[in-house]
Design an enzyme around this catalytic site. Structure first.
Site, PDB file in Angstrom:
ATOM      1  N   SER A 101       2.243  -4.387 -15.349  1.00 15.43           N
ATOM      2  CA  SER A 101       2.064  -3.277 -14.432  1.00 15.43           C
ATOM      3  C   SER A 101       1.010  -2.326 -14.982  1.00 15.43           C
ATOM      4  O   SER A 101      -0.129  -2.713 -15.173  1.00 15.43           O
ATOM      5  CB  SER A 101       3.401  -2.591 -14.198  1.00 15.43           C
ATOM      6  OG  SER A 101       3.322  -1.729 -13.109  1.00 15.43           O
ATOM      7  N   ASP A 105       3.724  -9.052  -3.993  1.00 11.82           N
ATOM      8  CA  ASP A 105       3.903  -7.764  -4.668  1.00 11.82           C
ATOM      9  C   ASP A 105       3.588  -6.639  -3.684  1.00 11.82           C
ATOM     10  O   ASP A 105       2.433  -6.433  -3.305  1.00 11.82           O
ATOM     11  CB  ASP A 105       2.974  -7.693  -5.881  1.00 11.82           C
ATOM     12  CG  ASP A 105       3.305  -6.548  -6.816  1.00 11.82           C
ATOM     13  OD1 ASP A 105       3.843  -5.535  -6.337  1.00 11.82           O
ATOM     14  OD2 ASP A 105       3.023  -6.667  -8.025  1.00 11.82           O
ATOM     15  N   HIS A 114       6.851  -7.322  -7.396  1.00 14.31           N
ATOM     16  CA  HIS A 114       6.317  -6.806  -8.656  1.00 14.31           C
ATOM     17  C   HIS A 114       7.149  -7.225  -9.867  1.00 14.31           C
ATOM     18  O   HIS A 114       6.654  -7.276 -10.983  1.00 14.31           O
ATOM     19  CB  HIS A 114       6.226  -5.281  -8.584  1.00 14.31           C
ATOM     20  CG  HIS A 114       5.354  -4.679  -9.621  1.00 14.31           C
ATOM     21  ND1 HIS A 114       4.012  -4.959  -9.741  1.00 14.31           N
ATOM     22  CD2 HIS A 114       5.628  -3.800 -10.614  1.00 14.31           C
ATOM     23  CE1 HIS A 114       3.504  -4.287 -10.756  1.00 14.31           C
ATOM     24  NE2 HIS A 114       4.465  -3.580 -11.299  1.00 14.31           N
TER      25      HIS A 114
END
Length: 924
Positions: A768, A845, A878
């Site tokens: 991330s 995502d 994600h």
């Protein structure tokens, strides 16, 4: 922000929210703690020791520095010199044979050698007996876990990746659902599925204290786990009692929406009759977005198809509150970006304490552009495709405001239950529609406190609304540019303090976190419109997600703070006058604590999270005369596992970069040998206000890299991260990626100078924001220090990420175009100077769109850069979990890293064909 493999070793599905997490708090778990969402009274009350013997897990050792002295150790092979990299060269061992091997030895000489050898053996045995009896050495299995050991002896089991992925190293932890008694009794909690008990029971912690005379008896709310309606059987997933404990709101058939929100079928369960009825009369299959009790227990407000409705329990009549709900207009529930970045919740509805008003957000995202999320394997909607469209992916369009794009227009509305009308209160000086964020709503008696900021989060207003007169005014306005040029973080912890003249509180007030002394501190504002507070805390430390609770009877505020150390957490109490700040937890020992208070703050669940083996216990708070303590969890199995395994050696310390002290943790292999040269993996998250270096117990992927693979794994929290002062935090404003990557490179150069580090084998990885920082660091370093990198679900251009998170730190692309261009990962020529890097991303995502990775790949293609590997995961968000994807992520990280440190990627950099083997010709 992006979910991350977070500081608390937890993998979440969204960039970590940037306090202790990424832009959107860490979610799913590879974490070292597991929250039992079921209330845990059964654990509290069933056969639990009276005290937790913390002496079993004493904290030993001191923080390491860069030149710590190490004892000699057993030189057992790690994978560093073992099967992954090959053992020592045969030349290190004697390969010569004596030319006299075949000759006979003189008999007297042999006798003499036998006598001398026997004497030496006897001496060695006597010495060994003395050594063992003096306890100078113990095998590792005889020790409790020592998180600060600087050496490890013995030959225990190795930590494996399977153990980490299967959560075998996750500490057990439990949450307690505290509730207030019908008459305000403190210390009550909900217990679900307790041993030998009914399904849902109200218990009183005081019942276990023989000296307590006020304890309430147990009260069963629901006897059986399953209930029937119209000949169908249902199992509730969510159970919420009314305040009078006569009804329970149940949710069945729960279907997740985004991170926090879900759809469900709701029921009203009668405690007396033990019967359930649909919340929506005559529609037992109605799927709702939200339902919540009135504090007076006589009504429920709910949202269906983005419209709000009210049902009073004394009739089947449903009152429709709003009628403008649509795909673009939300009432009482947030849209995607408000759920993810502002409220951290699927709830945008707030009842007044007297049950006469409901405040709610109306969100209009008509002007917000859409982003398509494609699902190639699954159909999350649950809908069958139309005939002829079976071979097409399912596409979900979400309104996603990227940086600089139109934001949703959000207004706070009020519903008057008695009058039956909806109204709003216009206040002069409000932010324009596209420049307004409503971040917190707090009922204060018959008034409402509303926090709002401009869209770039550097100007904040606190507004006070009187719902009776339907008027309001701004009571505080703060421009952070006048303080330090940073930003306001969103908080949902503001506490209303009602007036109590007999108890020394003549006026209403509230406790809030404000910027003070280069950090976050607690302030008490009274009366409500007074902009000048009483400071409750101050000094060279910060409060964390505070306040935790307020004891109105004793005028005490409880909070968690970094007062002892920026990488520790302790609990404190302070009077509303700002006097007598005292610790609740034992500050004489290192510790990282979390705490959950009962509704009256007379009791609390204390969670010790490290550095030793985690434990939990329920206590009475220090000012409570009814003393109480019970252990909830000791994690004995985890302690036993720690004894039997070779865990990494964790060295904590600070390094100085440009005059700033940055926290680090260096994880060394269990049999660290200062005479070897170790490769190093740098793991980081680095997001604004995040923290990865903590004094918590963790056996995670980084631990496996050190203890299982035999490498060194280092984490450094650079500038921009949390709890090292706002001056070092806000330096990144407008320039994400610049200072963070600078600090990671400086740290790598610092480690590269150490004698036990192989400077040619340095790698960096992150998820991330950590993935972004991996790529940005490789770009800025251009192969000078780091040779390898592994980036998972990275942002590559902040113009692709959501507006509310991004603009808080970068302002808008329109006002800061140079900053956005500089922050993007665009210098692919610099990336080509690294040996190799790995890129992974989930196709579905919804947080950090795959657009980020695909755009970078296109730039690499245009410049003919090929020194990378790519893995994508269909239908994964994600968190990357769909169809075994999470295991593949960590398998790939492991194998790719081993190949990197083995030099395999050097071999393929300029691949050449082998010579062709000559075909054997048949013989005649």
């Amino acid at each position: 922000m992006p979910s991350t493999y977070s500081d608390d070793n937890t993998l979440r599905s969204g960039l970590d929210r940037f306090r202790d997490h990424s832009p959107s708090q860490h979610r799913r778990s590879m974490s070292q703690e597991t929250d039992s969402t079921v209330s845990t009274t059964s654990i509290v009350f069933d056969r639990i020791q009276e005290r937790l013997d913390t002496k079993e897990f004493p904290a030993r050792g001191t923080d390491g520095d860069d030149n710590d002295s190490l004892k000699d150790e057993l030189n057992n092979d790690d994978l560093e010199t073992g099967p992954f990299l090959g053992n020592a060269s045969p030349s290190s061992r004697s390969n010569q044979r004596s030319s006299a091997d075949g000759q006979r030895m003189d008999r007297s000489l042999r006798r003499w050698l036998f006598i001398v050898s026997g004497a030496l053996v006897a001496t060695w045995v006597i010495g060994l007996i003395f050594f063992v009896s003096s306890k100078a050495y113990k095998p590792s299995s005889s020790f409790a876990h020592d998180p600060q050991a600087t050496v490890t002896h013995g030959s225990g089991k190795k930590v494996t990746l399977d153990q980490v992925l299967n959560n075998e190293w996750r500490a057990k932890s439990h949450s307690i659902s505290w509730i207030a008694g019908v008459n305000g009794e403190d210390g009550l909690l909900l217990e679900k599925e307790g041993a030998n008990k009914d399904y849902l029971v109200v218990e009183d912690v005081r019942a276990q204290n023989p000296s307590s005379v006020e304890a309430s008896k147990s009260k069963t709310l629901i006897k059986d786990k399953l209930f029937e309606f119209a000949n169908k059987t249902y199992w509730p997933t969510v159970t919420v009692p009314s305040r009078d404990l006569k009804k329970v709101l149940l949710a069945t058939d729960v279907q997740n929406n985004w991170r926090h929100s879900y759809y469900a079928v709701y029921w009203i369960f009668d405690v007396e009759t033990q019967q359930a009825e649909p919340l929506v009369p005559y529609d037992a299959d109605a799927r709702l977005q939200l339902a919540s009790w009135s504090p007076t227990s006589d009504a429920i407000v709910y949202t269906r198809d983005n419209n709000m409705f009210l049902r009073k329990l004394d009739s089947d009549k449903i009152v429709q509150i709003t009628r403008d709900g649509s795909a673009d207009v939300f009432n009482g529930v947030p849209d995607w970006v408000y759920e993810e970045e502002v409220l951290a919740s699927g709830v945008a509805t707030w009842w007044s304490e007297d049950g006469n008003y409901v405040a709610f957000l109306r969100t209009n995202e008509t002007g917000v552009p859409e982003y398509p999320i494609q699902y190639f394997v699954s159909r999350p909607s649950g809908e069958e495709p139309k005939p002829g469209e079976e071979n097409y992916p399912e596409v979900r369009q979400i309104k996603y405001p990227k940086a600089g794009a139109h934001n949703p227009i959000v207004d706070l509305k009020f519903y008057d239950v008695k009058r039956g009308d909806v109204f709003s209160v216009d206040i002069s000086g409000r932010f324009a529609d596209d420049d307004r964020l409503i971040t917190e709503v707090i009922w204060a008696g018959k008034q409402v406190l509303i926090k709002e900021t401009n869209r770039v989060s550097d100007v904040m207003r606190v507004v006070l609304v009187d719902v009776g007169s339907r008027t309001g005014k701004a009571v505080r306005t703060v421009d952070v540019n006048d303080i330090d040029g940073g930003w306001f973080e969103i908080s949902h912890k503001t506490k209303f303090i009602p007036a109590d003249p007999a108890n020394g509180r003549p006026d209403d007030g509230y406790v809030d976190t404000i910027i003070h002394n280069n950090g976050d501190h607690l302030a008490y504002f009274t009366p409500l419109d007074n902009p000048n507070p009483i400071m409750l805390t101050s000094g060279d430390y910060e409060v964390v997600d505070a306040p935790s609770a307020v004891d109105l009877q004793r005028n005490l505020v409880y909070f968690v703070s970094t007062k002892e150390s920026s990488i520790q957490r302790h609990v404190y109490q302070v009077k509303l006058t700002g006097e007598d700040m005292t610790p609740v937890t034992d500050t004489s020992k290192e510790g990282y604590y979390a705490i959950s208070f009962s509704t009256g703050a007379g009791y609390a669940l204390v969670s010790y999270q490290g550095p030793n083996i985690p434990w939990q216990k329920v206590i009475s708070t220090p000012s409570n005369p009814d003393k109480y303590e019970h252990v909830v969890e000791e994690n004995k199995d985890l302690a036993e596992a720690a004894k039997k395994h070779e865990l990494p050696i964790n060295i904590y310390g600070t390094i100085n970069v440009d005059g700033v002290e940055l926290n680090y943790i260096e994880r060394r292999p269990p049999h660290f040998d200062k005479n070897k040269k170790y490769p190093v993996l740098f793991q980081q998250y680095s997001g604004p206000v995040s923290q990865t270096v903590k004094k918590t117990f963790a056996v995670d992927f980084q631990s496996f890299v050190a203890a299982g693979l035999g490498y060194i794994c280092v984490t450094v929290d650079g500038r921009g991260t949390g709890f090292i002062g706002r001056k070092n935090r806000v330096i990144i404003r407008g320039n994400l990626g610049t200072w963070e990557s600078h600090d990671q490179i400086a740290a790598a150069k610092h480690w590269a100078q150490k004698d036990y580090i192989d400077e040619d084998r340095l790698a960096i990885w992150g998820w991330s924001y950590g993935g972004y920082m991996t790529l940005k660091t490789l770009e800025q370093d251009a192969g000078q220090t780091f040779k390898y990198g592994m980036a998972v679900a990275p942002v590559t251009d902040w113009r692709f990420y959501d507006s509310i998170y991004t603009e808080r730190y970068m302002r808008t692309p329109q006002t800061n175009p140079e900053g956005y261009e500089s922050a993007a990962v665009t210098n692919v020529t610099a990336l080509s100077q690294n040996v190799r890097f790995l890129l992974m991303h989930g196709v579905a995502d919804d947080n950090v769109h795959m657009q980020n990775s695909l755009t970078l790949l296109d730039a690499l293609d245009q410049r003919s850069v090929e020194n990378y590997d790519v893995q994508v995961f269909p239908d994964s968000d994600h968190g990357i979990y769909f169809h075994n994807a999470n295991r593949i992520v960590f398998d790939k990280l492991t194998n790719w890293l081993v190949n990197a440190f083995n030099g395999e990627w050097l071999k393929i950099a300029n691949a050449q064909p082998n010579g062709m083997k000559r075909r054997a010709l048949p013989t005649a």
